[in-house]
Design an enzyme around this catalytic site. Sequence first.
Site, PDB file in Angstrom:
ATOM      1  N   GLY A  63       6.766  13.238  -3.216  1.00 32.70           N
ATOM      2  CA  GLY A  63       5.600  13.897  -3.784  1.00 32.70           C
ATOM      3  C   GLY A  63       4.437  12.925  -3.832  1.00 32.70           C
ATOM      4  N   GLN A 123      -3.300   9.292  -6.655  1.00 30.25           N
ATOM      5  CA  GLN A 123      -2.585   8.142  -6.100  1.00 30.25           C
ATOM      6  C   GLN A 123      -3.236   7.604  -4.835  1.00 30.25           C
ATOM      7  OE1 GLN A 123       1.441  10.234  -6.452  1.00 30.25           O
ATOM      8  NE2 GLN A 123       1.968   8.051  -6.459  1.00 30.25           N
ATOM      9  N   CYS A 143       8.362   5.800  -7.870  1.00 27.95           N
ATOM     10  CA  CYS A 143       6.994   6.219  -7.582  1.00 27.95           C
ATOM     11  C   CYS A 143       6.383   5.288  -6.536  1.00 27.95           C
ATOM     12  CB  CYS A 143       6.183   6.167  -8.879  1.00 27.95           C
ATOM     13  SG  CYS A 143       4.474   6.681  -8.718  1.00 27.95           S
ATOM     14  N   HIS A 190       6.352  14.968 -12.758  1.00 29.32           N
ATOM     15  CA  HIS A 190       5.961  13.602 -12.414  1.00 29.32           C
ATOM     16  C   HIS A 190       4.579  13.600 -11.748  1.00 29.32           C
ATOM     17  CE1 HIS A 190       6.941   9.482 -10.681  1.00 29.32           C
ATOM     18  NE2 HIS A 190       5.949   9.875  -9.892  1.00 29.32           N
ATOM     19  N   HIS A 213       0.514  12.367 -12.987  1.00 30.94           N
ATOM     20  CA  HIS A 213      -0.469  11.542 -12.271  1.00 30.94           C
ATOM     21  C   HIS A 213      -1.878  12.109 -12.410  1.00 30.94           C
ATOM     22  CE1 HIS A 213       1.717   8.396 -10.211  1.00 30.94           C
ATOM     23  NE2 HIS A 213       2.620   9.268  -9.765  1.00 30.94           N
TER      24      HIS A 213
END
Length: 168
Positions: A46, A51, A94, A136, A140
């Site tokens: 993912g 990010q 991650c 998750h 972010h």
Amino acid sequence: MARLTVLTVPDARLRVKAVPILGVDDNIRQLMDDMLETMYAEDGAGLAATQVGINKRVVVLDLEDHAPGLGPLKIANPEIVWRSEDVQKNWEACLSVPGQSAQVERHTAIRLKYLDENNTTQEKDFVDWVSVCLQHEIDHLQGVLYVDHLSALRRNLLIEKAKKFKAS
């Protein structure tokens, strides 16, 4: 498509809260495709736009190994509208905290409202690993990393190890 650069701790842009998009247009679809290409190249499951330094509420996910037939998910403006009472701890990792993992407690099921890649509003239930991964990635978008769910001592240790891992 273009490969984007994944930000890693301690980059302050990972702590920025993403803003909703007005709708899914060709530019957002291109972003989603670029994010998927980046995620595959980095061997991730993912990826959230934050990010890759883009302050938009966009997430991509591909959990075909865990949910056959689901296919890649391209999601904009995700909103969790229901969470199960049941929670469980799962191992998480991650791309923004390279080389590290830890157990994090998450809800076992969620109901998600979002815009799909065709700018259509969807509301769907997700369970098990898909639910965990969505929680998750949505974290972010709030500027939250999975390590923030840990004790300060454990969080700081993992961040320091991630910085060393990236440097090596």
